[in-house]
Design a protein around this motif. Sequence first.
Motif, PDB file in Angstrom:
ATOM      1  N   VAL A  48       0.833  -1.198   0.000  1.00 22.87           N
ATOM      2  CA  VAL A  48       0.000   0.000   0.000  1.00 22.87           C
ATOM      3  C   VAL A  48       0.869   1.250   0.000  1.00 22.87           C
ATOM      4  CG1 VAL A  48      -1.704   1.317   1.306  1.00 22.87           C
ATOM      5  CG2 VAL A  48      -1.892  -1.170   1.180  1.00 22.87           C
ATOM      6  N   ALA A  49       1.796   1.309   0.941  1.00 24.79           N
ATOM      7  CA  ALA A  49       2.660   2.484   1.053  1.00 24.79           C
ATOM      8  C   ALA A  49       3.926   2.107   1.802  1.00 24.79           C
ATOM      9  CB  ALA A  49       1.942   3.616   1.786  1.00 24.79           C
ATOM     10  N   ALA A  50       5.003   2.796   1.487  1.00 26.54           N
ATOM     11  CA  ALA A  50       6.283   2.557   2.157  1.00 26.54           C
ATOM     12  C   ALA A  50       6.964   3.895   2.409  1.00 26.54           C
ATOM     13  CB  ALA A  50       7.173   1.660   1.314  1.00 26.54           C
ATOM     14  N   ILE A  51       7.834   3.898   3.427  1.00 21.58           N
ATOM     15  CA  ILE A  51       8.534   5.135   3.752  1.00 21.58           C
ATOM     16  C   ILE A  51       9.950   4.841   4.214  1.00 21.58           C
ATOM     17  CG2 ILE A  51       7.673   5.167   6.147  1.00 21.58           C
ATOM     18  CD1 ILE A  51       7.449   8.267   5.796  1.00 21.58           C
ATOM     19  N   ARG A 100      14.858  -1.275  -0.583  1.00 23.24           N
ATOM     20  CA  ARG A 100      14.519   0.044  -1.086  1.00 23.24           C
ATOM     21  C   ARG A 100      14.263   0.051  -2.598  1.00 23.24           C
ATOM     22  NH1 ARG A 100      18.955   3.993   1.113  1.00 23.24           N
ATOM     23  NH2 ARG A 100      17.739   5.464  -0.109  1.00 23.24           N
ATOM     24  N   MET A 101      14.889  -0.867  -3.301  1.00 22.34           N
ATOM     25  CA  MET A 101      14.660  -0.934  -4.744  1.00 22.34           C
ATOM     26  C   MET A 101      13.230  -1.386  -5.063  1.00 22.34           C
ATOM     27  SD  MET A 101      16.254  -0.477  -7.647  1.00 22.34           S
ATOM     28  CE  MET A 101      18.006  -0.796  -7.469  1.00 22.34           C
ATOM     29  N   TRP A 102      12.656  -2.167  -4.154  1.00 23.54           N
ATOM     30  CA  TRP A 102      11.312  -2.724  -4.362  1.00 23.54           C
ATOM     31  C   TRP A 102      10.482  -2.515  -3.106  1.00 23.54           C
ATOM     32  CZ3 TRP A 102      11.213  -3.676  -9.320  1.00 23.54           C
ATOM     33  CH2 TRP A 102      12.375  -4.111  -9.951  1.00 23.54           C
ATOM     34  N   PRO A 103      10.104  -1.295  -2.810  1.00 22.68           N
ATOM     35  CA  PRO A 103       9.497  -0.977  -1.516  1.00 22.68           C
ATOM     36  C   PRO A 103       8.121  -1.574  -1.260  1.00 22.68           C
ATOM     37  CG  PRO A 103       9.395   0.908  -2.994  1.00 22.68           C
ATOM     38  CD  PRO A 103      10.270  -0.107  -3.657  1.00 22.68           C
ATOM     39  N   LEU A 104       7.431  -2.008  -2.304  1.00 23.44           N
ATOM     40  CA  LEU A 104       6.073  -2.525  -2.101  1.00 23.44           C
ATOM     41  C   LEU A 104       5.952  -4.020  -2.387  1.00 23.44           C
ATOM     42  CD1 LEU A 104       3.942   0.428  -3.545  1.00 23.44           C
ATOM     43  CD2 LEU A 104       4.567  -0.035  -1.161  1.00 23.44           C
ATOM     44  N   LEU A 105       7.081  -4.705  -2.375  1.00 21.77           N
ATOM     45  CA  LEU A 105       7.044  -6.143  -2.612  1.00 21.77           C
ATOM     46  C   LEU A 105       7.152  -6.916  -1.304  1.00 21.77           C
ATOM     47  CD1 LEU A 105       9.083  -6.714  -5.885  1.00 21.77           C
ATOM     48  CD2 LEU A 105       6.640  -6.361  -5.547  1.00 21.77           C
ATOM     49  N   VAL A 106       6.211  -7.818  -1.112  1.00 23.69           N
ATOM     50  CA  VAL A 106       6.096  -8.569   0.132  1.00 23.69           C
ATOM     51  C   VAL A 106       7.371  -9.330   0.464  1.00 23.69           C
ATOM     52  CG1 VAL A 106       4.899 -10.491   1.238  1.00 23.69           C
ATOM     53  CG2 VAL A 106       3.592  -8.800  -0.054  1.00 23.69           C
ATOM     54  N   ARG A 107       7.944  -9.985  -0.508  1.00 19.82           N
ATOM     55  CA  ARG A 107       9.008 -10.955  -0.224  1.00 19.82           C
ATOM     56  C   ARG A 107      10.286 -10.329   0.302  1.00 19.82           C
ATOM     57  NH1 ARG A 107       8.654 -10.887  -5.853  1.00 19.82           N
ATOM     58  NH2 ARG A 107      10.524 -10.276  -7.002  1.00 19.82           N
ATOM     59  N   PHE A 108      10.425  -9.013   0.187  1.00 19.20           N
ATOM     60  CA  PHE A 108      11.671  -8.397   0.636  1.00 19.20           C
ATOM     61  C   PHE A 108      11.632  -7.920   2.084  1.00 19.20           C
ATOM     62  CE2 PHE A 108      13.983  -8.804  -3.108  1.00 19.20           C
ATOM     63  CZ  PHE A 108      13.234  -8.442  -4.205  1.00 19.20           C
ATOM     64  N   TYR A 109      10.520  -8.093   2.759  1.00 15.44           N
ATOM     65  CA  TYR A 109      10.404  -7.599   4.135  1.00 15.44           C
ATOM     66  C   TYR A 109      10.701  -8.693   5.143  1.00 15.44           C
ATOM     67  CZ  TYR A 109       8.885  -3.045   2.698  1.00 15.44           C
ATOM     68  OH  TYR A 109       8.855  -1.788   2.156  1.00 15.44           O
ATOM     69  N   THR A 110      11.428  -8.317   6.195  1.00 17.63           N
ATOM     70  CA  THR A 110      11.880  -9.268   7.194  1.00 17.63           C
ATOM     71  C   THR A 110      10.897  -9.424   8.354  1.00 17.63           C
ATOM     72  OG1 THR A 110      14.167  -8.654   6.681  1.00 17.63           O
ATOM     73  CG2 THR A 110      13.784  -9.842   8.746  1.00 17.63           C
ATOM     74  N   TYR A 111      10.362  -8.303   8.823  1.00 14.42           N
ATOM     75  CA  TYR A 111       9.534  -8.316  10.031  1.00 14.42           C
ATOM     76  C   TYR A 111       8.101  -7.894   9.708  1.00 14.42           C
ATOM     77  CZ  TYR A 111      14.211  -8.243  12.039  1.00 14.42           C
ATOM     78  OH  TYR A 111      15.514  -8.529  12.333  1.00 14.42           O
TER      79      TYR A 111
END
Length: 122
Positions: A48-51, A100-111
Amino acid sequence: QVHLVESGGDSVQAGGSLRLSCAASGYSISRTLMAWFRQAPGKEREGVAAIYAGDATYADSVKGRFTISQDNAKNTVYLEMNSLKPEDTGMYYCAADGERMWPLLVRFYTYWGQGTQVTVSS
């Protein structure tokens, strides 16, 4: 240990507003990519959104209606949602430590947090 706790979800009428909060512990949000995702029943989780350090990215579907912000002193990220539509309905998740290259992609988030439910009725 990292914890992300979302709050602020509710049931509202179309056109209404909500403000979601994501309180982080065991982790500093000040220099990391934070984001909000949502998942509707039967659908994939979507960004949805990233910062990052004050710079925000939004999904096309929410541009102009949603605003993501962060309060580093409170270690909290917010999502202000205005002009809500029934298609905004879903479980909203906070996520940390993305790419940061893909701020809205699920698979790159750790927590991830446990989510907070948003329901918008027509």
